[in-house]
Each structure stands twice: as structure tokens, then as C-alpha cells.
Design a protein around this motif. Structure first.
Motif, mmCIF file in Angstrom:
data_model
loop_
_atom_site.group_PDB
_atom_site.id
_atom_site.type_symbol
_atom_site.label_atom_id
_atom_site.label_comp_id
_atom_site.label_asym_id
_atom_site.label_seq_id
_atom_site.Cartn_x
_atom_site.Cartn_y
_atom_site.Cartn_z
ATOM 1 N N SER A 193 4.221 31.438 -23.206
ATOM 2 C CA SER A 193 4.853 32.670 -23.707
ATOM 3 C C SER A 193 6.281 32.735 -23.158
ATOM 4 C CB SER A 193 4.060 33.885 -23.233
ATOM 5 O OG SER A 193 4.860 35.042 -23.312
ATOM 6 N N PRO A 194 7.271 33.064 -24.021
ATOM 7 C CA PRO A 194 8.657 33.144 -23.527
ATOM 8 C C PRO A 194 8.892 34.325 -22.587
ATOM 9 C CG PRO A 194 8.537 33.806 -25.834
ATOM 10 C CD PRO A 194 7.175 33.318 -25.471
ATOM 11 N N GLY A 195 7.895 35.225 -22.486
ATOM 12 C CA GLY A 195 8.069 36.414 -21.628
ATOM 13 C C GLY A 195 9.028 37.403 -22.267
ATOM 14 N N GLY A 196 9.729 38.164 -21.449
ATOM 15 C CA GLY A 196 10.642 39.196 -21.968
ATOM 16 C C GLY A 196 10.373 40.498 -21.258
ATOM 17 N N LYS A 241 0.302 37.894 -18.067
ATOM 18 C CA LYS A 241 -1.011 38.040 -18.700
ATOM 19 C C LYS A 241 -0.931 38.626 -20.108
ATOM 20 C CE LYS A 241 -3.435 37.117 -14.853
ATOM 21 N NZ LYS A 241 -2.835 35.918 -14.364
ATOM 22 N N SER A 242 0.267 38.986 -20.584
ATOM 23 C CA SER A 242 0.354 39.744 -21.846
ATOM 24 C C SER A 242 0.066 38.887 -23.075
ATOM 25 C CB SER A 242 1.755 40.362 -21.989
ATOM 26 O OG SER A 242 2.700 39.344 -22.323
ATOM 27 N N GLY A 243 0.340 37.581 -23.007
ATOM 28 C CA GLY A 243 0.123 36.722 -24.177
ATOM 29 C C GLY A 243 1.092 37.029 -25.303
ATOM 30 N N ALA A 244 2.314 37.416 -24.948
ATOM 31 C CA ALA A 244 3.302 37.813 -25.969
ATOM 32 C C ALA A 244 3.867 36.591 -26.690
ATOM 33 C CB ALA A 244 4.443 38.586 -25.296
#
Length: 682
Positions: free
Chosen positions: A510-513, A584-587
Motif C-alpha cells: 500500500s502506498p500509504g498516505g 493496517k488500512s489496506g488502502a
């Protein structure tokens, strides 16, 4: 008296007369200088019952016979004196013989009496040829002739009669096959382990499998097994104590004449006389002749060896056992797992290719009191006789049109795997008439492939180009899914290995953000009857639910391009997101989710070592990524070998350092169909 469990009761009702309580064996084997199978031979004769009174009576007889007939250190002269006084004496000992060319007669050696020149009839020697190679344990009737004693160089002691300590009945396999039908498969595995003295209740599944693989050389002809592992795991016990059909060469010292054939006399060697020849302490293997290892290499390949003009066939299995001085991970860092082998074998890929299975000795627990069983098991001579008779059979036909091996297996690999499978199935099903269920067939296939792949991985480490492809796989049935088999020491469950994952599984970052850093995830999708997508995570991360929703809608809208004539609306997809970092968000994992859904439906695997990056929107467009360089760096750090990214990242990746760029293969995709085609195993 122990409490009889279900396995004991089934065994008692179907194998009466062939059982022995294994704790009784240990009582005697520590008291008397003889192997376990000798003690069990006597216990089987007098104590093969579950009635405690009968056992007690039998124990007295066994105690008396062992006390009267085994010679402890320091009692040699006492037994010789008895022979002189009474004319004969009966002893239980290892007997070997040799030809004395000067007198044209045979002489027997009785080690416990320190006799090396006892007379023995040629007819007795030819009936029991094994006494000319490694010898065997027997009940020996030794007589004493006072007239000969008075002659010059007379040999007063002579072997009048002997009785081999092993079963002579021929129908034992029918008895065992009939009894097997009364056990479930799991009960039978446990019963086999108890029969070699091990209590299965304290073992994990992998540990049980390792013990069962140890037994394969006894039931499979010309089977070559290597076991390297820590000390104290009972590596040599099975080959020394349990079967009279196996021979242990301690310290690894062997002569070509003893192993194969004596050029002077034509006498056949150990591989012709025994079912299994085991080299203990493999690091010390040495032959008296330079070509010894080459003769052994040729024998391991074909079961034949040439000495002089004739070619000799034999079917003895070769087992090489040795100790690891270091842990497995360290050994892999400094070299390869066959490092403890002697120098002439260690880096010889041709020698390695002849090894059918590498048993991971580090999976076997150290032998402790808790590991030894007190329950009933088969008497060793009955068990070893059954194993010996099973060698003439094969179970390879069970694989026909049921199991198909992947393209990575060479001819030698397939032969090695077939031999291991055949051996494991013979252990499970001693009767040749039963159809083996799919799950047990697959159990044997996975053990066999892992054991052979471990050999191939060591060849690959030495750097031989022809052993590069080690991704072993198989398909159960004509329309089954291709499944890959790895060796656990190569990769942990939570690391990105070089092996393809199961269909429906994909690595992604996930690239995060916002407040969240980029993080590694694995998406796991299973497909079954029904409809819709069900996420198993509790609670479901909202960002991942959104990405999964985009992936689901794209799968429905572009089904023809992605999965052909399969209709995804008539399938239910159960999905789990596994996070391997703090995030943990899986964005923004939509593209990887779409690949996971598609490969689950297509029953295709994603390439090994690959991470897929990107988010797809409802319209099917791939969204740009704001931080491709940190993502590529994380992928390298996590052990990935390839990265699939949206083509829009290409320019930003110019900032990736040269060092990082050489460590990972970065590929680009333009749309959903493009990423799927580039992701799956060709």
C-alpha cells in the motif's frame, strides 16, 4: 500396567501374537549387550499378549534366556569353561565367518567370547551367506571337543547349529494387510511409529512425516536417502536396532570388497546381502580404493556395479546420516545443506542427483523419555520381514492419471519423487489391492517433492545452470489446480519467496498516505459456489473494503477480457487481508485485489517473488502513485525479485538509486488485462 487406548485395542484384536509392549523392550535392552530386535524376538516368542499374567510368565523366561545366553564383558572364560564341562553351550551373539585358505575350511568369529577361529561346516555357511559379510545375530550352539584341543593348533570350539534371529514365515504380509483394514489412516501412522518405539502423541505432523520418511529405505529397493541434523535424534537407531535386514557402517569406513564384491573370492558385499546399508557419521565416509566413491555413485544410479568382467545387480538401499554442527540458516548463509558430506561428494552435483530424498533431520526432535512409547507395537522381526517383502512391490501405478508433475521436474526428479511416493504408500497400505484416497496420495506427493526439492536446491546453490528451475509443482486430476511445493527452510510463511503462491494469493504494498506509511500485505482469495465478495477480516478496514469493491466491479465489467467465459457473478470470493507491517488500512490495493480475484477463478498462480502495486477506479482507470521510489525500496528490503507498477510511475523512478535498480526487476502495466497477463505464471 498401561491403560490400553483405541490403537492398542484394535492392534490386539487383529495382530495377536505379533505385538510387544515397547517399554518391556527398553527394560532388557539396557541390561543385555544385544540390539533391540534380538530382545523383541524373544519377547515376541514369550510375551506377545495383552494378558498381564502371560506377560509376567514370559518375562521370566526372557530374563532367564538372556541372562544364560548373553555374554557380558569379563564372562568370556566362564562360558568357555561351561562349554568344556558340558560339551556345549548356547549363546546369543553376532556371528561372522571367513574362509581360511590354508586349511580350506571356514572359521567363525564369536565376538563376545573373543573366539576368531571356531570350526563351522561349509554347508552351514552357504545356508547363511550373510555371515561372510557383516554377520547377523543368532542363537548359536557352540560345542567343545577335548580331543581336538590336544592337537597342535587344534580348534576345539565349533558351531554345531544356529538359529537366525528373524522371522521365517512367508505369509506375514497378508496378516499385516488384513490388520491394516481395521485401522484408520491416522491410527495406522501412529501404530507404525509405536512399532519403532516412538510415541506419536507428542509429535507434530511434520515430525511424524520425518519418521515415516526414515522408514522408506526398508520398503523401497535401491532408495538413496540422506539425513543430516542435530545429534541425539536417533538417526542411526532405526538402522542398527530395529531390523536384522539393515547394516550400519559406523564411522563411515568401508572397503570396496565389503560393500560390493570381493575380487578374489567373488563373494557378494553388503549391498547384495542387506536391504539397507547405512553409513553413520557421513562426514567420515572413505573407501580403501580411489574409485570407491565412483563405484558407489554408479550403484546409486542404476543398482549395478562392475568389478572385473561381470556386471552385478543388487537392490540394497543406501542411507547416509550425519550431524550438523551449525544451525540450518547459518549453513545456508555459508554454503549449502550438504556441506557436512565428505569432500569428494560435497560439491559433486552428479552425486547429489542420485539422492532420492534429503530428510530434514532438524525436524526430528531429540530422543527423550517423553518421546518413547509404553504402548503396544509390532514385534521388530515381524515388522522388518513385512518391510522386506514389500520391497518387491511398487505403488507407482497409483499415480497414473491421478497426479501430474509440473514442468520443473527432470527425469531423475520424477524418478526420485515416484520412489518416495511408492515407499510412503507401501507403509500406509501394505496390501496391494486397496485404492489410495486422493488426500493420502497428495500427502505422499508433497513429502516426496519437498525431500527431492531440498536436494535440487543444494545443486542450485553450487551454481550449476541446469538446476536453476526448482519450482516443483503437481496437479491432482485432469482439471485440478497446479500446486507448488517448497522447502520450509528456504523461506518462512511470512516472507516473499521465489515460489509461486497458490491461486488467489498476491503480495502487494500500500502506498500509504495521510498518517500512514507504506506497508506490505498479502491478499488471499478463495473461490467457491455462491455469489459476491466476503471479507473475513474483523473489523474490515474501510480503505480495503473500498479497494475490494472497485476490484469486484471491474471483474464483473471486464470479465471477458480477464477470465474469458467464466462468469464471476456465479462465484463467491472469500477474502482475507494479511498485514506484515505497522500499517493496517489496506488502502489503494485495488489492482492486486483484482489480480487475486481473477487468479482464484482461473486457478492460476502469480509468479514467485512478485509484488503488484496500484489502485483501480470504478471506470477501470489505474490511478497514479505519489511515492514509487520508497515503494521500490521497501520491495527490495522485503526480498521481492520483481515489481509490477503502473506505467505512469516510469519517470518518477529515475530517482531510484543504481544500487536499488540492480536488485529488482521493475515492470510496468497499462491496464487490468495487461497486469494480469504479466503477473501469472506462464
Amino acid at each position: 500396567m498401561i491403560e490400553l487406548d483405541q490403537i492398542d485395542k484394535v492392534a490386539a484384536s487383529s495382530l495377536e501374537g505379533y505385538l510387544v509392549r515397547k517399554d518391556l523392550v527398553r527394560t532388557f535392552s539396557r541390561q543385555f549387550p544385544v540390539p533391540t530386535y534380538v530382545v523383541e524376538f524373544l519377547l515376541g516368542r514369550y510375551c506377545a499378549s495383552i494378558d498381564q499374567e502371560e506377560i509376567d510368565e514370559g518375562l521370566e523366561i526372557v530374563q532367564r534366556q538372556l541372562a544364560d545366553r548373553t555374554v557380558r564383558a569379563g564372562e568370556e572364560e566362564l562360558f568357555k569353561s561351561r562349554a568344556r564341562e558340558k560339551g556345549e553351550v548356547k549363546i546369543i551373539d553376532l556371528i561372522t565367518a571367513r574362509l581360511d585358505a590354508k586349511t580350506d575350511s571356514y572359521l567363525a568369529t564369536i565376538p563376545s567370547l573373543r573366539l576368531t577361529d571356531a570350526r563351522i561346516e561349509a554347508e552351514l555357511v552357504s545356508r547363511h551367506e550373510r555371515m561372510l559379510t557383516g554377520g547377523f545375530y543368532a542363537e548359536v550352539t557352540l560345542d567343545y571337543d577335548s580331543v581336538i584341543a590336544q592337537e597342535k593348533s587344534g580348534r576345539p570350539f565349533g558351531v554345531r547349529a544356529l538359529r537366525e534371529i528373524q522371522l521365517s514365515k512367508r505369509d506375514v504380509l497378508d496378516v499385516l494387510a488384513e490388520a491394516r483394514n481395521r485401522f484408520s489412516t491416522e491410527e495406522w501412522k501412529c501404530f507404525l511409529l509405536r512399532s519403532i518405539g516412538i510415541e506419536p502423541g507428542v509429535l507434530s505432523e511434520r515430525q511424524k512425516n520425518a519418521f515415516l520418511l526414515r522408514m522408506v529405505p526398508f520398503v523401497e529397493r535401491n532408495y538413496n536417502l540422506v539425513e543430516l541434523g542435530p545429534r541425539g535424534t536417533g538417526k542411526s537407531h532405526l538402522f542398527q536396532q530395529v531390523s536384522p535386514y539393515s547394516h550400519l557402517i559406523s564411522g563411515g569406513k568401508a572397503t570396496v570388497a565389503r560393500m560390493f564384491v570381493h575380487m578374489g573370492t567373488g563373494q557378494r558385499g553388503l549391498v547384495c546381502q542387506y536391504d539397507v546399508v547405512c553409513f553413520d557419521e557421513v562426514s567420515g565416509i572413505s573407501f580403501d580404493q580411489k574409485d570407491g566413491v565412483n563405484i558407489m555413485k554408479g550403484y546409486m544410479e542404476s543398482g549395478e556395479f562392475s568389478r572385473g568382467k561381470e556386471s552385478i545387480r543388487a537392490d540394497g538401499s543406501i542411507v547416509l546420516v550425519g550431524n550438523f554442527e551449525v544451525d540450518v540458516e547459518h549453513q545456508q548463509r555459508i554454503g549449502h545443506l550438504l556441506g557436512p558430506m565428505p569432500p569428494e561428494m560435497r560439491d559433486d552435483t552428479a552425486f547429489m542427483d542420485r539422492i532420492h530424498a534429503f530428510l530434514p533431520g532438524w525436524d526430528v526432535p531429540k530422543i527423550s523419555k517423553e518421546l518413547l512409547t509404553n504402548h503396544f507395537g509390532l514385534v521388530s522381526d515381524f515388522l522388518s520381514e513385512c518391510w522386506s517383502q514389500l520391497r518387491s512391490q511398487s505403488r507407482v501405478s497409483q499415480l497414473q492419471n491421478r497426479v501430474f508433475f509440473g514442468g520443473s521436474l527432470s527425469g531423475r526428479d520424477a524418478n526420485a519423487v515416484n520412489k518416495s511416493i511408492s515407499g510412503l504408500l507401501k507403509l500406509l497400505y501394505p496390501g496391494n489391492t486397496l485404492e489410495v484416497p486422493d488426500e493420502e496420495l497428495e500427502w505422499a506427493v508433497r513429502i516426496a517433492m519437498e525431500a527431492r526439492r531440498r536436494v535440487k536446491e543444494q545443486q542450485k546453490r553450487i551454481g550449476a545452470a541446469e538446476f536453476r528451475n526448482t519450482h516443483f509443482s503437481y496437479v491432482m486430476g485432469t482439471d485440478g489446480v497446479e500446486k507448488f511445493v517448497s522447502t520450509p527452510e528456504l523461506q518462512s510463511e511470512n516472507s516473499i519467496g521465489s515460489d509461486p503462491l497458490e491461486p488467489g494469493q498476491v503480495w502487494t504494498i500500500s502506498p500509504g498516505g495521510g498518517d500512514e506509511n507504506p506497508g506490505l500485505y498479502r491478499i488471499e482469495v478463495n473461490e467457491g459456489p455462491g455469489s459476491g465478495v466476503k471479507i473475513l477480516n474483523k473489523p474490515v478496514p474501510p480503505a480495503f473494503r473500498e479497494s475490494m469493491g472497485y476490484a469486484e466491479q471491474n471483474l464483473y465489467a471486464r470479465a471477458m477480457q480477464l477470465v474469458g467465459d467464466k462468469d464471476p457473478r456465479h462465484h463467491e470470493f472469500t477474502t482475507q487481508l494479511r498485514a506484515f507491517d505497522v500499517s493496517k488500512s489496506g488502502a489503494k490495493l485495488g489492482v492486486a485485489a483484482l489480480v487475486a480475484l481473477s487468479t482464484a477463478l482461473l486457478k492460476k498462480s502469480v509468479r514467485g517473488g512478485l509484488i503488484i502495486i496500484g489502485e483501480v477506479n470504478l471506470g477501470g482507470s489505474v490511478e497514479p502513485i505519489h511515492n514509487p521510489v520508497p515503494i521500490a525500496e521497501i520491495a527490495v528490503e522485503k526480498g521481492a525479485t520483481a515489481l509490477l507498477m503502473p506505467v505512469s510511475c516510469r519517470r518518477q523512478l529515475f530517482d531510484l538509486s543504481d544500487d536499488m535498480a540492480t536488485k529488482i526487476d521493475i515492470q510496468f502495466y497499462s491496464d487490468a488485462k495487461d497486469v494480469l497477463l504479466k503477473a501469472i505464471v506462464e
